[in-house]
Design an enzyme around this catalytic site. Structure first.
Site: not given
Ligand code: S3P
Length: 674
Positions: A118, A165, A313, A344
């Protein structure tokens, strides 16, 4: 017929994963005791707990209630070994921000194979702009874990992130807070805001202005107690089970109703599911309440833009629900899905196909067509917890037989998932044991539904076909665009138009491919979309010339036929129901009195009402054309002829849509023999 699924009961889904990570991190970084209740005891959260222990923080065993006594940022120590972030992107990204701001620390972050793939540069690049020292330890060019972070003195940052994000935003805000410098982050859409809320609850001033979040310099984090509410992303799987049931209702209690996380439930509602949110109350800065979900007749949904971060998610589950919804669900603007615990987009589409669902990958999403035949086959999760749960819900439906290769991977975020799923569905159904996977043979999905619309000149075939396709949520094949593609190749060849031959034109036809968009099937040339050139005046001037060549007609028919072999389509044109699709599921032959056709054609051409004399002249021309076309324009023997002389276009479309529903039902009852 399998017994219908009746759901009943109430479940409190496990604690929110995002809030659990943050509760541990913030408790460790504050100076003093913080109590944490209802933390999620899952593998991902264990990764954060383990990392903090390795950094010298006394994090007790994760239990329903415990206290972390933080010693402030200065108490963190470099660990003797690399820190293993497991499968957890939140652990790796948030820690990278924290560690970069603590001078004297040096830590190597590692992860499992999925996490190591990732992208981390989205965090490391802005941190480096603050003066942080981060080094990718993998092969050259690899911007994932392993990553060594050396804490240092940081500068303020004003940063715009290209994709929403919460992990990136949080990493930068935490780095600024710990380094004592001002940080401001702007996102294209707002991602989940737990960090902002939790910082504010701990005495930190957080300024929010639209999509920009700023933590001003020089602040301290105070200890604070957290009640972790239930995770809406986990709740979504149980909500989906209720949505797909025949009867009953499911109550999901204590769920975080944070507006940045409600996208999945909103999409459920848009698909026709009854979702009620009740008993709203504030728990430590987060709104919490009960989500009650009742079965619905699902319809396809269009997911794009701002829908995506609020449901990021939940999209695998939405895609699986789409497999049981009427019409084609299209998810766009969701390229982020490619860099989650698995790709995904690819994995969901491949698995849907593996169990007999019609699905296609799009660069930034997918298209999934719903059907009601039994789903049978084996799902490959790639260790991705959300794939296991989304397909697990389909596996729990009576009549389906779905094996899941690694059901245990749900432990990343929801260790008790299979028990809760069984409890709500009366314990009768679930995934087929993986050992039985080899005996599962997916049935061939029903043959795609082809709706062939034919009729004489000016009978309104093409506009009617486009409307029907839109209402049914299936693709329209624009056969004219394929003639245009051949004409464009002719123009590009430099051969003067009068000298064009079918052989010469078709010699280049291998360069033309088919592209499925959400609404249509279009030609591409050398893999490129040339829509503008195809519609341009140069092509328009010569296209009828190529459309008269029988060999070119045969080639275009082949393209159209190919499209109808892979997806439901509405196709209009001459001889479509006879020569091109003799087996079409529905054939419609539109006829209308020549006078009426002439009137409609002139009205459309001129945008004003034609005079009787003008209509009479056009009628003569049409009758002459009908005589010429007589050979091509006979209806197929099994076509439904609709006389549209006295019908409005809406009435014609409505009739065809009703016929299409009946035809689809017939197809589902007698799947493709081939
Ligand atoms: C999260 C943010 C999201 C999400 C992940 C948890 C977090 O990811 O998909 O399951 O706890 O900040 P991104 O920040 O990459 O969108």
């Amino acid at each position: 017929m399998p017994a219908p699924l009746r759901v009943t009961g109430a479940v409190t889904p496990p604690g929110d994963k995002s809030i659990s990570h943050r509760a541990l991190l913030l408790a460790a970084l504050a100076d003093g005791p913080s109590r944490i209740r209802h933390i999620l005891p899952s593998a991902d959260v264990e990764a954060t707990a383990g990392a903090l222990r390795a950094l010298g923080v006394a994090v007790p065993v994760l239990s329903p209630e415990f206290v972390v006594v933080g010693g402030g940022p200065a108490a963190l120590r470099s660990p003797a070994h690399p820190i293993d972030c497991g499968n957890s992107g939140t652990t790796a990204r948030l820690l990278a921000g924290v560690l970069a701001a603590l001078p004297g620390l040096e830590v190597r972050l590692e992860g499992d194979a999925s996490l190591s793939r990732r992208p981390m540069r989205r965090v490391t690049a802005p941190l480096a702009a603050m003066g942080a020292q981060l080094h990718f330890d993998g092969p050259p060019g690899h911007d994932g874990l392993p990553l060594t972070v050396r804490g240092g003195v940081l500068r303020p940052l004003v940063h715009a992130i290209p994709q929403a994000s919460a992990q990136v935003k949080s990493a930068l805000l935490l780095a600024g807070l710990l380094a004592g410098v001002d940080v401001s982050v702007t996102e294209p859409d707002r991602s989940r805001d737990h960090t902002e809320r939790m910082l504010a609850a701990r005495g930190v001033r957080v300024d929010i202005d639209g999509r920009t979040v700023r933590v001003p310099a020089g602040q301290r984090l105070l200890p604070f107690d957290t009640d972790v509410p239930a995770d809406p992303s986990s709740a979504m799987f149980l909500a989906a089970l209720a949505a797909l049931a025949e009867d009953g209702a499911v109550r999901l209690e204590g769920v975080a109703l944070n507006p940045t996380r409600m996208g999945g439930f909103d999409l459920l509602r848009r698909m026709g599911v009854r979702v009620a949110l009740t008993g709203r109350r504030d728990v430590g800065g987060e709104e919490v309440g009960t989500v009650e979900v009742r079965p619905g007749v699902l319809r396809a949904v269009d997911v794009r833009g701002g829908d995506v971060p609020r449901a990021i998610d939940e999209l695998p589950m939405i895609a699986c629900l789409a497999a049981r919804a009427e019409g084609t669900t299209v998810i766009r603007d969701a390229q982020e899905l490619r860099v989650k615990e698995s790709d995904r987009i690819r994995a969901v589409v491949a698995n849907l196909r593996a169990i007999g669902v019609q699905a296609e990958e799009l660069p930034d999403g997918m298209a999934v067509t719903g059907a009601s035949h039994p789903l049978v086959g084996t799902v490959v999760t790639h260790g991705d917890h959300r794939l296991a749960m989304a397909f697990g819900v389909l596996a729990a439906l009576p009549g389906n037989a779905i094996a899941i290769d690694d059901p245990g991977c749900v432990g990343v975020s929801y260790p008790g998932f299979w028990d809760d799923l069984a409890r709500l569905s009366g314990g009768t159904a679930g995934p087929v044991p993986a050992a039985l996977a080899p005996v599962l043979v997916p049935p061939s999905p029903p043959a795609p539904l082809v709706i062939a619309i034919d009729g004489p000149a000016a009978s309104g075939k093409s506009s009617t076909a486009q409307w029907v396709a839109r209402l049914l949520g299936v693709r329209h094949v624009d056969s004219g665009a394929f003639y245009r593609a051949i004409a464009l190749l002719g123009l590009q060849s430099g051969v003067p138009v009068p000298e064009w031959t079918a052989a010469q034109l078709l010699g280049e036809a291998h360069r033309v491919g088919r592209r499925l968009t959400a609404q249509s099937v279009l030609p591409v040339i050398d893999g490129e979309d040339r829509d503008e050139a195809l519609r341009g005046g140069e092509v328009t001037a010569v296209v009828s010339r190529v459309a008269q060549m029988p060999a070119v007609r045969a080639w275009v028919n082949e393209q159209v036929r190919g499209a109808g072999a892979v997806t439901d389509v509405v196709v209009d044109g001459r001889d479509i129901g006879t020569a091109v699709f003799p087996d079409a599921g529905l054939k419609v032959f539109l006829v209308a009195d020549p006078w009426e056709r002439a009137r409609r054609r002139l009205l459309q051409r001129w945008g004003r009402r034609p005079t009787d004399a003008e209509i009479a002249e056009e009628t003569d021309a049409l009758v002459a054309r009908d005589a010429q076309d007589a050979a091509q324009s006979t209806p197929a023997r099994d076509a439904v002829t609709i006389d549209t002389t006295t019908l409005t276009q809406a009435e014609q479309v409505e009739r065809i849509v009703a016929l299409a529903h009946a035809a689809r039902q017939r197809l589902l009852e007698e799947p493709d023999p081939g």
